[in-house]
Design an enzyme around this catalytic site. Structure first.
Site, short mmCIF file in Angstrom:
data_model
loop_
_atom_site.label_atom_id
_atom_site.label_comp_id
_atom_site.label_asym_id
_atom_site.label_seq_id
_atom_site.Cartn_x
_atom_site.Cartn_y
_atom_site.Cartn_z
N ARG A 10 0.85 -1.19 0.00
CA ARG A 10 0.00 0.00 0.00
C ARG A 10 0.89 1.25 0.00
O ARG A 10 1.96 1.26 0.61
CB ARG A 10 -0.91 0.02 1.23
CG ARG A 10 -1.92 1.17 1.17
CD ARG A 10 -2.69 1.35 2.47
NE ARG A 10 -3.56 2.52 2.39
CZ ARG A 10 -3.98 3.21 3.43
NH1 ARG A 10 -3.62 2.86 4.66
NH2 ARG A 10 -4.75 4.27 3.26
N HIS A 11 0.44 2.28 -0.66
CA HIS A 11 1.18 3.55 -0.75
C HIS A 11 1.39 4.19 0.62
O HIS A 11 0.74 3.83 1.61
CB HIS A 11 0.42 4.53 -1.64
CG HIS A 11 -0.96 4.84 -1.11
ND1 HIS A 11 -1.17 5.75 -0.11
CD2 HIS A 11 -2.17 4.33 -1.41
CE1 HIS A 11 -2.46 5.81 0.19
NE2 HIS A 11 -3.09 4.94 -0.60
N GLY A 12 2.26 5.20 0.67
CA GLY A 12 2.49 5.97 1.89
C GLY A 12 1.38 6.97 2.15
O GLY A 12 0.43 7.12 1.36
N GLU A 13 1.52 7.67 3.25
CA GLU A 13 0.47 8.59 3.72
C GLU A 13 0.26 9.78 2.78
O GLU A 13 1.20 10.35 2.24
CB GLU A 13 0.85 9.11 5.11
CG GLU A 13 -0.20 10.03 5.72
CD GLU A 13 0.31 10.72 6.97
OE1 GLU A 13 0.00 10.26 8.08
OE2 GLU A 13 1.06 11.73 6.83
N ALA A 15 -2.55 13.44 2.34
CA ALA A 15 -3.41 14.34 3.11
C ALA A 15 -4.81 13.76 3.27
O ALA A 15 -5.48 13.97 4.29
CB ALA A 15 -3.47 15.71 2.44
N SER A 16 -5.28 13.03 2.28
CA SER A 16 -6.60 12.38 2.37
C SER A 16 -6.61 11.34 3.48
O SER A 16 -7.62 11.19 4.19
CB SER A 16 -6.97 11.74 1.03
OG SER A 16 -7.12 12.71 0.03
N ASN A 17 -5.51 10.61 3.64
CA ASN A 17 -5.41 9.64 4.74
C ASN A 17 -5.48 10.35 6.08
O ASN A 17 -6.13 9.87 7.02
CB ASN A 17 -4.10 8.86 4.66
CG ASN A 17 -3.98 8.00 3.43
OD1 ASN A 17 -2.87 7.74 2.96
ND2 ASN A 17 -5.09 7.56 2.86
N ARG A 61 0.52 8.92 -5.62
CA ARG A 61 1.01 8.45 -4.33
C ARG A 61 1.68 7.08 -4.41
O ARG A 61 2.65 6.81 -3.70
CB ARG A 61 -0.12 8.44 -3.30
CG ARG A 61 -1.35 7.59 -3.66
CD ARG A 61 -2.49 7.91 -2.72
NE ARG A 61 -3.72 7.17 -2.94
CZ ARG A 61 -4.65 7.50 -3.84
NH1 ARG A 61 -4.47 8.55 -4.62
NH2 ARG A 61 -5.77 6.80 -3.93
N GLU A 85 -7.09 2.07 -6.96
CA GLU A 85 -7.98 1.78 -5.83
C GLU A 85 -9.40 1.47 -6.28
O GLU A 85 -9.82 1.84 -7.39
CB GLU A 85 -7.99 2.98 -4.87
CG GLU A 85 -8.78 2.78 -3.58
CD GLU A 85 -8.33 1.57 -2.75
OE1 GLU A 85 -8.52 0.43 -3.23
OE2 GLU A 85 -7.83 1.78 -1.63
#
Length: 208
Positions: A10-13, A15-17, A61, A85
């Site tokens: 899974r991608h890194g963090e 702003a949406s996360n 991302r 996704e």
């Protein structure tokens, strides 16, 4: 004997996360500073893996997360369509509990086998698997051994991981979300009806 491993990351963090928003449309937001640090740490953790190729989804991302890994192994990031996704349709950009409840109700139905149920205004589970598994078949045709890193997205990884490896318990795939840069490690297995077995799920060993 040569063995092919598929490392789904899974991608890194982003702003949406941080704000807890359902964010599925590529190219999407970039990594936060913390997300870049996570990507760098991922590259360190995979430094001793026999990585032969690094792939990423069409989301920014995912590509930014894949880049440090690719640099460490002196290989390019290969962007592939089809592993983005789960497209959440009417829930896009929402961060309230009611929207999450609607998302998880559909996702739970998928995990229980009802793959034709759609996200509100979005994809069905079958549509997600059709596009994702086609990419995995393409990777299998290009690589016979070594570790292939495929950076993508939490919901689609969980669904595909469960479909690819029958030894993944439904409770595991349906349960806790993958953390940023969390990994699902699969190994090619000619004896499996799906051609793969899962070795580990976010660090947890999965029994064959």
């Amino acid at each position: 004997m040569s063995t092919l491993r598929l490392v789904l990351v899974r991608h890194g963090e982003t702003a949406s996360n941080v704000r807890g928003a359902l964010d599925s449309r590529p190219p999407g937001p970039p990594l936060t500073e913390r997300g870049r640090q996570q990507a760098a740490r991922l590259a360190e953790e995979l430094a001793t893996e026999p990585v032969v190729a690094v792939y990423a989804s069409t989301a920014l991302r995912a590509q930014q997360t894949a880049e440090p890994v690719a640099q460490r192994h002196s290989t390019p990031v290969r962007v592939v369509d089809g592993v983005h996704e789960v497209q959440v349709g009417d829930l896009e950009g929402l961060a309230d509990q009611a929207s999450y409840d609607r998302f998880f109700a559909v996702y739970s139905a998928w995990a229980d086998g009802d793959l034709h149920r759609p996200m509100p205004g979005g994809e069905t589970g079958q549509q997600v698997l059709d596009r994702y598994l086609a990419v995995v078949r393409g990777i299998t045709s290009r690589h016979a051994d070594g570790s292939v890193v495929l950076v993508g997205h939490g919901a689609s990884i969980r669904l595909a991981g469960m479909a690819l490896a029958r030894n993944v318990p439904t409770s595991l795939a349906e349960g806790a979300l993958l953390p940023n840069t969390g990994r699902v490690v699969l190994e090619a297995d000619a004896k499996s009806p799906t051609g793969w077995q899962c070795l580990s799920w976010t660090g947890l060993r999965v029994l064959s």
